[in-house]
Design a protein around this motif. Structure first.
Motif, PDB file in Angstrom:
ATOM      1  N   SER A   1       0.851  -1.194   0.000  1.00 19.01           N
ATOM      2  CA  SER A   1       0.000   0.000   0.000  1.00 19.01           C
ATOM      3  C   SER A   1       0.882   1.237   0.000  1.00 19.01           C
ATOM      4  CB  SER A   1      -0.908   0.023   1.244  1.00 19.01           C
ATOM      5  OG  SER A   1      -1.818  -1.049   1.207  1.00 19.01           O
ATOM      6  N   SER A   2       0.602   2.147  -0.946  1.00 21.64           N
ATOM      7  CA  SER A   2       1.386   3.375  -1.028  1.00 21.64           C
ATOM      8  C   SER A   2       0.672   4.397  -1.897  1.00 21.64           C
ATOM      9  CB  SER A   2       2.773   3.075  -1.627  1.00 21.64           C
ATOM     10  OG  SER A   2       3.515   4.261  -1.818  1.00 21.64           O
ATOM     11  N   LYS A   3       0.552   5.614  -1.404  1.00 21.94           N
ATOM     12  CA  LYS A   3       0.049   6.761  -2.175  1.00 21.94           C
ATOM     13  C   LYS A   3      -1.301   6.484  -2.829  1.00 21.94           C
ATOM     14  CE  LYS A   3       4.732   8.409  -3.121  1.00 21.94           C
ATOM     15  NZ  LYS A   3       5.727   8.793  -4.157  1.00 21.94           N
ATOM     16  N   GLY A   4      -2.177   5.805  -2.114  1.00 20.72           N
ATOM     17  CA  GLY A   4      -3.517   5.568  -2.630  1.00 20.72           C
ATOM     18  C   GLY A   4      -3.668   4.336  -3.490  1.00 20.72           C
TER      19      GLY A   4
ATOM     20  N   ALA B   1      -4.615   8.375  -4.764  1.00 15.78           N
ATOM     21  CA  ALA B   1      -3.738   8.021  -5.889  1.00 15.78           C
ATOM     22  C   ALA B   1      -3.790   9.042  -7.019  1.00 15.78           C
ATOM     23  CB  ALA B   1      -4.127   6.643  -6.426  1.00 15.78           C
ATOM     24  N   ALA B   2      -4.428  10.205  -6.775  1.00 15.23           N
ATOM     25  CA  ALA B   2      -4.600  11.197  -7.842  1.00 15.23           C
ATOM     26  C   ALA B   2      -3.277  11.600  -8.490  1.00 15.23           C
ATOM     27  CB  ALA B   2      -5.318  12.429  -7.288  1.00 15.23           C
ATOM     28  N   ASP B   3      -2.257  11.819  -7.698  1.00 17.33           N
ATOM     29  CA  ASP B   3      -0.972  12.241  -8.260  1.00 17.33           C
ATOM     30  C   ASP B   3      -0.359  11.143  -9.144  1.00 17.33           C
ATOM     31  OD1 ASP B   3      -1.145  14.696  -7.054  1.00 17.33           O
ATOM     32  OD2 ASP B   3       0.133  14.154  -5.338  1.00 17.33           O
ATOM     33  N   LEU B   4      -0.497   9.881  -8.720  1.00 13.97           N
ATOM     34  CA  LEU B   4       0.029   8.780  -9.534  1.00 13.97           C
ATOM     35  C   LEU B   4      -0.757   8.625 -10.829  1.00 13.97           C
ATOM     36  CD1 LEU B   4       0.704   6.028  -6.824  1.00 13.97           C
ATOM     37  CD2 LEU B   4       2.397   7.415  -8.041  1.00 13.97           C
ATOM     38  N   LEU B   5      -2.075   8.860 -10.788  1.00 11.38           N
ATOM     39  CA  LEU B   5      -2.887   8.801 -11.999  1.00 11.38           C
ATOM     40  C   LEU B   5      -2.473   9.887 -12.979  1.00 11.38           C
ATOM     41  CD1 LEU B   5      -6.339   8.042 -10.367  1.00 11.38           C
ATOM     42  CD2 LEU B   5      -5.189   6.584 -12.042  1.00 11.38           C
ATOM     43  N   LYS B   6      -2.181  11.081 -12.458  1.00 10.39           N
ATOM     44  CA  LYS B   6      -1.731  12.187 -13.328  1.00 10.39           C
ATOM     45  C   LYS B   6      -0.410  11.814 -14.003  1.00 10.39           C
ATOM     46  CE  LYS B   6      -3.959  15.795 -10.547  1.00 10.39           C
ATOM     47  NZ  LYS B   6      -3.748  16.907  -9.587  1.00 10.39           N
ATOM     48  N   LEU B   7       0.498  11.202 -13.243  1.00 13.72           N
ATOM     49  CA  LEU B   7       1.770  10.762 -13.825  1.00 13.72           C
ATOM     50  C   LEU B   7       1.542   9.721 -14.920  1.00 13.72           C
ATOM     51  CD1 LEU B   7       3.999  10.359 -10.635  1.00 13.72           C
ATOM     52  CD2 LEU B   7       4.247  12.089 -12.425  1.00 13.72           C
ATOM     53  N   ALA B   8       0.624   8.785 -14.658  1.00 12.38           N
ATOM     54  CA  ALA B   8       0.333   7.744 -15.636  1.00 12.38           C
ATOM     55  C   ALA B   8      -0.229   8.335 -16.924  1.00 12.38           C
ATOM     56  CB  ALA B   8      -0.652   6.738 -15.042  1.00 12.38           C
ATOM     57  N   ALA B   9      -1.133   9.297 -16.798  1.00 12.77           N
ATOM     58  CA  ALA B   9      -1.718   9.933 -17.974  1.00 12.77           C
ATOM     59  C   ALA B   9      -0.651  10.669 -18.784  1.00 12.77           C
ATOM     60  CB  ALA B   9      -2.821  10.897 -17.545  1.00 12.77           C
ATOM     61  N   GLU B  10       0.277  11.314 -18.087  1.00 13.25           N
ATOM     62  CA  GLU B  10       1.348  12.037 -18.772  1.00 13.25           C
ATOM     63  C   GLU B  10       2.245  11.070 -19.547  1.00 13.25           C
ATOM     64  OE1 GLU B  10       4.882  15.292 -17.755  1.00 13.25           O
ATOM     65  OE2 GLU B  10       3.482  14.655 -16.196  1.00 13.25           O
ATOM     66  N   LEU B  11       2.567   9.940 -18.935  1.00 13.48           N
ATOM     67  CA  LEU B  11       3.381   8.929 -19.616  1.00 13.48           C
ATOM     68  C   LEU B  11       2.653   8.386 -20.850  1.00 13.48           C
ATOM     69  CD1 LEU B  11       4.845   6.912 -16.618  1.00 13.48           C
ATOM     70  CD2 LEU B  11       6.139   8.271 -18.253  1.00 13.48           C
ATOM     71  N   ALA B  12       1.357   8.150 -20.725  1.00 15.19           N
ATOM     72  CA  ALA B  12       0.572   7.652 -21.857  1.00 15.19           C
ATOM     73  C   ALA B  12       0.613   8.633 -23.023  1.00 15.19           C
ATOM     74  CB  ALA B  12      -0.858   7.388 -21.411  1.00 15.19           C
ATOM     75  N   ARG B  13       0.478   9.918 -22.734  1.00 16.00           N
ATOM     76  CA  ARG B  13       0.533  10.949 -23.793  1.00 16.00           C
ATOM     77  C   ARG B  13       1.910  10.959 -24.457  1.00 16.00           C
ATOM     78  NH1 ARG B  13      -4.592  12.645 -24.994  1.00 16.00           N
ATOM     79  NH2 ARG B  13      -5.811  13.027 -23.098  1.00 16.00           N
TER      80      ARG B  13
ATOM     81  N   TYR C   1     -10.228   9.686 -17.137  1.00 14.07           N
ATOM     82  CA  TYR C   1     -11.629   9.519 -16.744  1.00 14.07           C
ATOM     83  C   TYR C   1     -11.723   8.999 -15.312  1.00 14.07           C
ATOM     84  CZ  TYR C   1     -16.483   8.045 -16.712  1.00 14.07           C
ATOM     85  OH  TYR C   1     -17.814   7.888 -16.374  1.00 14.07           O
ATOM     86  N   LYS C   2     -10.868   8.037 -14.984  1.00 17.98           N
ATOM     87  CA  LYS C   2     -10.846   7.538 -13.608  1.00 17.98           C
ATOM     88  C   LYS C   2     -10.465   8.647 -12.647  1.00 17.98           C
ATOM     89  CE  LYS C   2     -11.048   4.596 -10.256  1.00 17.98           C
ATOM     90  NZ  LYS C   2     -12.356   4.074  -9.806  1.00 17.98           N
ATOM     91  N   LEU C   3      -9.518   9.472 -13.041  1.00 13.93           N
ATOM     92  CA  LEU C   3      -9.078  10.594 -12.207  1.00 13.93           C
ATOM     93  C   LEU C   3     -10.234  11.552 -11.941  1.00 13.93           C
ATOM     94  CD1 LEU C   3      -6.683  12.025 -10.821  1.00 13.93           C
ATOM     95  CD2 LEU C   3      -6.184  13.120 -13.023  1.00 13.93           C
ATOM     96  N   SER C   4     -11.033  11.802 -12.978  1.00 14.05           N
ATOM     97  CA  SER C   4     -12.165  12.721 -12.816  1.00 14.05           C
ATOM     98  C   SER C   4     -13.213  12.165 -11.854  1.00 14.05           C
ATOM     99  CB  SER C   4     -12.806  12.997 -14.177  1.00 14.05           C
ATOM    100  OG  SER C   4     -13.490  11.851 -14.659  1.00 14.05           O
ATOM    101  N   LYS C   5     -13.314  10.846 -11.752  1.00 15.89           N
ATOM    102  CA  LYS C   5     -14.317  10.241 -10.879  1.00 15.89           C
ATOM    103  C   LYS C   5     -13.909  10.239  -9.413  1.00 15.89           C
ATOM    104  CE  LYS C   5     -16.674   6.674 -12.023  1.00 15.89           C
ATOM    105  NZ  LYS C   5     -17.068   5.297 -12.397  1.00 15.89           N
ATOM    106  N   ILE C   6     -12.613  10.249  -9.151  1.00 19.30           N
ATOM    107  CA  ILE C   6     -12.183  10.169  -7.746  1.00 19.30           C
ATOM    108  C   ILE C   6     -11.853  11.536  -7.151  1.00 19.30           C
ATOM    109  CG2 ILE C   6     -11.313   7.829  -8.065  1.00 19.30           C
ATOM    110  CD1 ILE C   6      -8.493   8.975  -7.966  1.00 19.30           C
ATOM    111  N   LEU C   7     -11.730  12.561  -7.994  1.00 16.51           N
ATOM    112  CA  LEU C   7     -11.422  13.903  -7.459  1.00 16.51           C
ATOM    113  C   LEU C   7     -12.693  14.586  -6.930  1.00 16.51           C
ATOM    114  CD1 LEU C   7      -8.813  15.237 -10.032  1.00 16.51           C
ATOM    115  CD2 LEU C   7      -8.414  14.449  -7.704  1.00 16.51           C
TER     116      LEU C   7
END
Length: 404
Positions: A108-111, A373-385, A398-404
């Protein structure tokens, strides 16, 4: 100190090699040549199944009997005293492998919560070789250990001449084998993959067997390259030359493609070992070299990375090897010490060890995401782009928008 600058005496089995030539004792065995030889066999068994297995049983073993044997079949050939013997050995093997089996774990770490789950393979194929004699110990090390670790269904393939022998039938019964295929060599391995439908194939064998394993691994995972037999002995002046000689002869008796190498800091010991192996009859190669110190011995053996290493020395630091024993003969590990005797050869010990619990198990990871885990999701989206994966990024955002 340099190795003895002379050829072996007449009648001697021991060949002296300088340290710089130790890397050549494995010989010129080219597994690719065997891959080409067995490819038609593997392809035909894949295409025609049991009919092809029967064809090759007739061609290679002059056997036209039943190929598929059930528990009832081999139970009828077994001997109670042998079953009891094998069950006693399996107690030690099972205890060791259960103790070293991987356990479920959670992170468990950062959400993010990630769980790793270990479960037995559902259906295992185990190849048990046979030459002049049967190998019940390999049935215990493969099928027996697999069943002890919870594998639901185990099928063994072994040469027809041993499939219904009293010794092997007793080993199958003790190991709780579900079924046996009376088929050896490349077509036996292929039968495990394409007739029995194994989810994984494990087991030792000669070059034809290992080549077939490589080929079926296109469709079914395998354990490793496990054969022919290899041994290096590291010894100093404290070693008992007779003990060293027997250890080397034991592994060299596996066949002409096997080898046993003595790496010693003491030339006198090497000469004593030479006396003791003189006149003995083994097909495998026996080699010896003399080195300056144990550190050089460890370096040379680690570069070779053989399956077995036996250490007979006052100080002990294991080299790279499939399995090592300290002041104990390597054959003890082959039978009842606890660790597995199916070991990596051809230098595979540089990256893996003996057949073990992980080879009989599959694992998966489960991930759960929380708002933290919002910050990790943002990092993942940036890597995908960055990688041009538009829909990867959209799914994450989309997942990020649902949890914020």
């Amino acid at each position: 100190m340099k190795g003895p600058a002379r050829a072996s005496g007449r009648g001697s089995l021991l060949k002296f090699v300088p340290p710089e030539e130790v890397k050549n004792v494995r010989g010129s065995l080219d597994l690719w040549e065997y891959v080409e030889k067995v490819m038609p066999v593997v392809k035909e068994v894949k295409a025609r199944g049991l009919e092809a297995v029967k064809k090759y049983n007739k061609a290679f073993d002059n056997y036209e009997g039943c190929v598929s044997l059930s528990q009832e079949d081999f139970a009828s050939y077994s001997k109670e005293s042998l079953v009891s013997l094998f069950e006693e050995v399996l107690e030690q093997l099972s205890a060791f492998h259960k103790q070293t089996a991987p356990k479920d774990s959670a992170f468990s770490s950062k959400g993010v919560r990630a769980v790793t789950l270990w479960r037995p393979v559902e259906r295992l194929g185990a190849y048990v070789p046979g030459g002049l004699y049967p190998y019940p110990s390999t049935a215990l090390m493969t099928a027996g250990v697999a069943k002890a670790l919870g594998v639901k269904e185990v099928t063994v393939a072994t040469p027809p001449k041993f499939a219904t022998s009293e010794v092997m039938a007793s080993a199958f019964l003790a190991s709780k084998v579900d079924s046996v295929l009376a088929a050896g060599g490349a077509h036996g391995v292929s039968a495990l993959a394409y007739v029995a439908g194994a989810h994984k194939v494990v087991g030792p064998g000669g070059p034809y067997v290992q080549a077939a394993k490589l080929l079926v691994s296109v469709d079914v995972p395998i354990d490793m390259i496990a054969g022919p037999t290899e041994l290096a002995v590291i010894a100093d002046s404290s070693a008992d030359p007779e003990e060293v000689a027997y250890d080397m002869l034991a592994q060299a008796e596996h066949g002409p493609t096997s080898f046993a190498l003595l790496v010693s800091t003491d030339e006198g010991l090497v000469l004593e070992v030479e006396k003791r192996v003189k006149g003995e009859e083994v097909e495998g190669g026996l080699y010896a070299t003399v080195v300056r110190d144990l550190e050089e011995a460890k370096r040379l053996v680690s570069e070779l990375a053989p399956e077995h290493v036996s250490v007979y020395a006052e100080t002990y630091e294991p080299p790279v090897a499939g399995a090592a024993s300290f002041k104990a003969p390597s054959p003890f590990l082959d039978y009842s010490a606890g660790p597995n005797h199916v070991l990596p050869t051809s230098g595979w010990a540089k990256a893996r060890g003996p057949l073990g619990p992980v080879d009989f198990m599959r694992w998966t990871t489960l991930v759960e995401v929380f708002p933290e885990a919002a910050d990790l999701l943002k990092l993942a989206a940036e890597l995908a782009r960055l990688e041009g994966m538009k829909y990867h990024a959209k799914a994450i955002e989309y997942k990020l928008s649902k949890i914020l």
